[in-house]
Design an enzyme around this catalytic site. Sequence first.
Site, mmCIF file in Angstrom:
data_model
loop_
_atom_site.group_PDB
_atom_site.id
_atom_site.type_symbol
_atom_site.label_atom_id
_atom_site.label_comp_id
_atom_site.label_asym_id
_atom_site.label_seq_id
_atom_site.Cartn_x
_atom_site.Cartn_y
_atom_site.Cartn_z
ATOM 1 N N LYS A 13 -6.906 -54.969 -10.678
ATOM 2 C CA LYS A 13 -6.830 -55.973 -9.596
ATOM 3 C C LYS A 13 -6.799 -55.291 -8.220
ATOM 4 O O LYS A 13 -7.534 -55.664 -7.314
ATOM 5 C CB LYS A 13 -5.572 -56.851 -9.762
ATOM 6 C CG LYS A 13 -5.461 -57.505 -11.137
ATOM 7 C CD LYS A 13 -4.196 -58.331 -11.278
ATOM 8 C CE LYS A 13 -2.895 -57.564 -11.158
ATOM 9 N NZ LYS A 13 -2.620 -56.624 -12.295
ATOM 10 N N ARG A 85 3.247 -64.747 -10.372
ATOM 11 C CA ARG A 85 3.482 -64.072 -11.649
ATOM 12 C C ARG A 85 4.377 -64.874 -12.569
ATOM 13 O O ARG A 85 4.656 -64.443 -13.686
ATOM 14 C CB ARG A 85 4.166 -62.752 -11.366
ATOM 15 C CG ARG A 85 3.296 -61.517 -11.557
ATOM 16 C CD ARG A 85 4.172 -60.382 -11.111
ATOM 17 N NE ARG A 85 3.829 -59.100 -11.612
ATOM 18 C CZ ARG A 85 3.102 -58.215 -10.947
ATOM 19 N NH1 ARG A 85 2.534 -58.534 -9.819
ATOM 20 N NH2 ARG A 85 2.945 -57.011 -11.451
ATOM 21 N N ARG A 124 -3.355 -43.038 -13.493
ATOM 22 C CA ARG A 124 -3.514 -43.500 -12.102
ATOM 23 C C ARG A 124 -2.816 -42.585 -11.104
ATOM 24 O O ARG A 124 -1.700 -42.131 -11.321
ATOM 25 C CB ARG A 124 -2.933 -44.908 -11.947
ATOM 26 C CG ARG A 124 -2.897 -45.356 -10.485
ATOM 27 C CD ARG A 124 -2.649 -46.809 -10.302
ATOM 28 N NE ARG A 124 -1.402 -47.256 -10.878
ATOM 29 C CZ ARG A 124 -1.044 -48.529 -10.962
ATOM 30 N NH1 ARG A 124 -1.860 -49.466 -10.528
ATOM 31 N NH2 ARG A 124 0.103 -48.867 -11.500
ATOM 32 N N ARG A 157 2.760 -43.161 -9.668
ATOM 33 C CA ARG A 157 3.794 -44.172 -9.423
ATOM 34 C C ARG A 157 4.925 -44.027 -10.445
ATOM 35 O O ARG A 157 4.657 -43.780 -11.621
ATOM 36 C CB ARG A 157 3.170 -45.571 -9.536
ATOM 37 C CG ARG A 157 3.017 -46.262 -8.206
ATOM 38 C CD ARG A 157 2.157 -47.484 -8.279
ATOM 39 N NE ARG A 157 2.675 -48.548 -9.125
ATOM 40 C CZ ARG A 157 2.105 -49.729 -9.260
ATOM 41 N NH1 ARG A 157 1.002 -50.010 -8.576
ATOM 42 N NH2 ARG A 157 2.606 -50.650 -10.054
ATOM 43 N N ARG A 168 6.486 -53.271 -18.712
ATOM 44 C CA ARG A 168 5.709 -54.139 -17.799
ATOM 45 C C ARG A 168 4.759 -55.018 -18.599
ATOM 46 O O ARG A 168 4.550 -56.187 -18.254
ATOM 47 C CB ARG A 168 4.934 -53.281 -16.789
ATOM 48 C CG ARG A 168 5.856 -52.707 -15.710
ATOM 49 C CD ARG A 168 5.215 -51.547 -14.977
ATOM 50 N NE ARG A 168 4.019 -51.904 -14.240
ATOM 51 C CZ ARG A 168 3.109 -51.023 -13.831
ATOM 52 N NH1 ARG A 168 3.266 -49.737 -14.088
ATOM 53 N NH2 ARG A 168 2.060 -51.430 -13.168
HETATM 54 P P1 AP5 Z 1 -5.346 -50.774 -10.509
HETATM 55 O O1 AP5 Z 1 -6.453 -51.347 -9.700
HETATM 56 O O2 AP5 Z 1 -4.261 -50.032 -9.795
HETATM 57 O O3 AP5 Z 1 -4.733 -51.919 -11.464
HETATM 58 P P2 AP5 Z 1 -3.815 -53.175 -11.104
HETATM 59 O O4 AP5 Z 1 -4.273 -54.293 -11.941
HETATM 60 O O5 AP5 Z 1 -3.766 -53.391 -9.618
HETATM 61 O O6 AP5 Z 1 -2.440 -52.604 -11.656
HETATM 62 P P3 AP5 Z 1 -0.962 -52.585 -11.066
HETATM 63 O O7 AP5 Z 1 -0.190 -51.668 -11.995
HETATM 64 O O8 AP5 Z 1 -0.923 -52.213 -9.617
HETATM 65 O O9 AP5 Z 1 -0.551 -54.015 -11.260
HETATM 66 P P4 AP5 Z 1 0.822 -54.556 -11.538
HETATM 67 O O10 AP5 Z 1 0.494 -55.968 -11.539
HETATM 68 O O11 AP5 Z 1 1.568 -54.072 -12.713
HETATM 69 O O12 AP5 Z 1 1.706 -53.884 -10.381
HETATM 70 P P5 AP5 Z 1 2.145 -54.400 -8.940
HETATM 71 O O13 AP5 Z 1 1.950 -53.301 -8.006
HETATM 72 O O14 AP5 Z 1 1.552 -55.731 -8.668
HETATM 73 O O15 AP5 Z 1 -6.010 -49.803 -11.622
HETATM 74 C C1 AP5 Z 1 -5.222 -49.018 -12.480
HETATM 75 C C2 AP5 Z 1 -5.912 -47.652 -12.719
HETATM 76 O O16 AP5 Z 1 -7.136 -47.855 -13.430
HETATM 77 C C3 AP5 Z 1 -6.282 -46.888 -11.434
HETATM 78 O O17 AP5 Z 1 -6.101 -45.517 -11.682
HETATM 79 C C4 AP5 Z 1 -7.781 -47.188 -11.232
HETATM 80 O O18 AP5 Z 1 -8.453 -46.112 -10.577
HETATM 81 C C5 AP5 Z 1 -8.257 -47.377 -12.673
HETATM 82 N N1 AP5 Z 1 -9.311 -48.396 -12.819
HETATM 83 C C6 AP5 Z 1 -9.322 -49.627 -12.232
HETATM 84 N N2 AP5 Z 1 -10.415 -50.322 -12.635
HETATM 85 C C7 AP5 Z 1 -11.078 -49.504 -13.514
HETATM 86 C C8 AP5 Z 1 -12.288 -49.653 -14.267
HETATM 87 N N3 AP5 Z 1 -13.012 -50.796 -14.214
HETATM 88 N N4 AP5 Z 1 -12.674 -48.625 -15.065
HETATM 89 C C9 AP5 Z 1 -11.945 -47.468 -15.133
HETATM 90 N N5 AP5 Z 1 -10.801 -47.276 -14.419
HETATM 91 C C10 AP5 Z 1 -10.374 -48.280 -13.625
HETATM 92 O O19 AP5 Z 1 3.706 -54.656 -9.194
HETATM 93 C C11 AP5 Z 1 4.627 -53.587 -9.358
HETATM 94 C C12 AP5 Z 1 6.021 -54.159 -9.531
HETATM 95 O O20 AP5 Z 1 6.401 -54.927 -8.371
HETATM 96 C C13 AP5 Z 1 6.194 -55.151 -10.708
HETATM 97 O O21 AP5 Z 1 6.466 -54.489 -11.918
HETATM 98 C C14 AP5 Z 1 7.386 -55.993 -10.211
HETATM 99 O O22 AP5 Z 1 8.598 -55.310 -10.380
HETATM 100 C C15 AP5 Z 1 7.123 -56.118 -8.708
HETATM 101 N N6 AP5 Z 1 6.309 -57.297 -8.349
HETATM 102 C C16 AP5 Z 1 5.074 -57.306 -7.790
HETATM 103 N N7 AP5 Z 1 4.638 -58.572 -7.615
HETATM 104 C C17 AP5 Z 1 5.618 -59.386 -8.067
HETATM 105 C C18 AP5 Z 1 5.746 -60.798 -8.186
HETATM 106 N N8 AP5 Z 1 4.756 -61.630 -7.778
HETATM 107 N N9 AP5 Z 1 6.885 -61.293 -8.740
HETATM 108 C C19 AP5 Z 1 7.886 -60.477 -9.141
HETATM 109 N N10 AP5 Z 1 7.826 -59.130 -9.078
HETATM 110 C C20 AP5 Z 1 6.699 -58.587 -8.542
#
Ligand code: AP5
Length: 213
Positions: A13, A85, A124, A157, A168
Amino acid sequence: MIVVFLGPPGSGKGTQAKTLSKELGFVHISTGDMLRDAVAKGTELGKMAKEYMGRGELVPDQLIIALIEEAMPEGGRVILDGFPRTIAQAEALEDMLKRHGKEVNKVLFFDAPEELIVERLSGRLTCSSCGALYHRVYKPPKDDMVCDLCGGKLLQREDDREDVVRNRIRVYKEQTASLVDFYRRKNKLISLDAGKSVEEVYEELKRLLKDGG
Ligand code: AP5
C-alpha cells in the site's frame, strides 16, 4: 476523490501510494507514517502509540480518528493508506465525510497471501531521512543501506521482526479483514492482485483510478 487502500501489512500500500502521490498528485495520508513521526518526535501521541506499535497491536480508535480529522484536506484527491482499520474507524470516517458532503469513492483491496507478506516485510528497508521504501531482494538500494534518493541511512522497521509481523497479521485478520465485506456491501470494493510486480500493480492502479470515481 477519496480512495482507501486496504490490505494486510506488507501488501504494498505504502509503496504504491508514495508513487501515486508523486506522479499523479494524490495527497497521501498514512496513519502509520504519521504515528512513526510522532514516536520519533516524542510527542504525547507518539508516547501513547509507541507500545501498541511495538507489539503490532492497533492504536486505540479515538486517537486515530482525531489524527485523521486533523490531517484530512478540504479538497483534492486523497489516498488513505492504512486507515480505516476497524469498523468503528470506517463509521467515523463516513460521518466525518458526510458532514462535508463527501464520501469514500473507491476502496482498493491489496490481496496478498500470508507467506508473501512475511517475505516482503522481513526484507523491507526504509530511509530514516525521506521515508523512501526499499527491499533487500525486490528493490535493493544501489549502495548498501544508503538511500538512492537522498543519501539517508536505511533502517529496518522495529515492527518488521518476524514475531511482531505474525502478530500484525493476526490483528489484521481479527480487526481489519471484516472491512472487505463492509465495503463490498457498499459496492465500493475493488480487489487487486498485490502479488504482482510493483510496476504491474502500479499500472493496474492507474487504470482503476483514472476515472473520477
Ligand atoms: P509496503 O509498501 O511498505 O507495504 P504496506 O502495505 O504499506 O505495509 P505496512 O507494513 O507499512 O503496512 P501496515 O499496514 O502494517 O503498517 P502501517 O505503517 O500502516 O511494502 C512492503 C515491502 O514490500 C517493501 O520492502 C516494498 O519495497 C516491497 N514491495 C511492495 N510492493 C511490492 C511488489 N509488488 N513486489 C515486490 N516487493 C514489493 O502501521 C504500523 C502500525 O501503526 C500498526 O501496526 C499500528 O500499530 C499503527 N497503526 C497504523 N494505522 C493505524 C490505524 N488506522 N488504526 C490503529 N493503529 C494504526
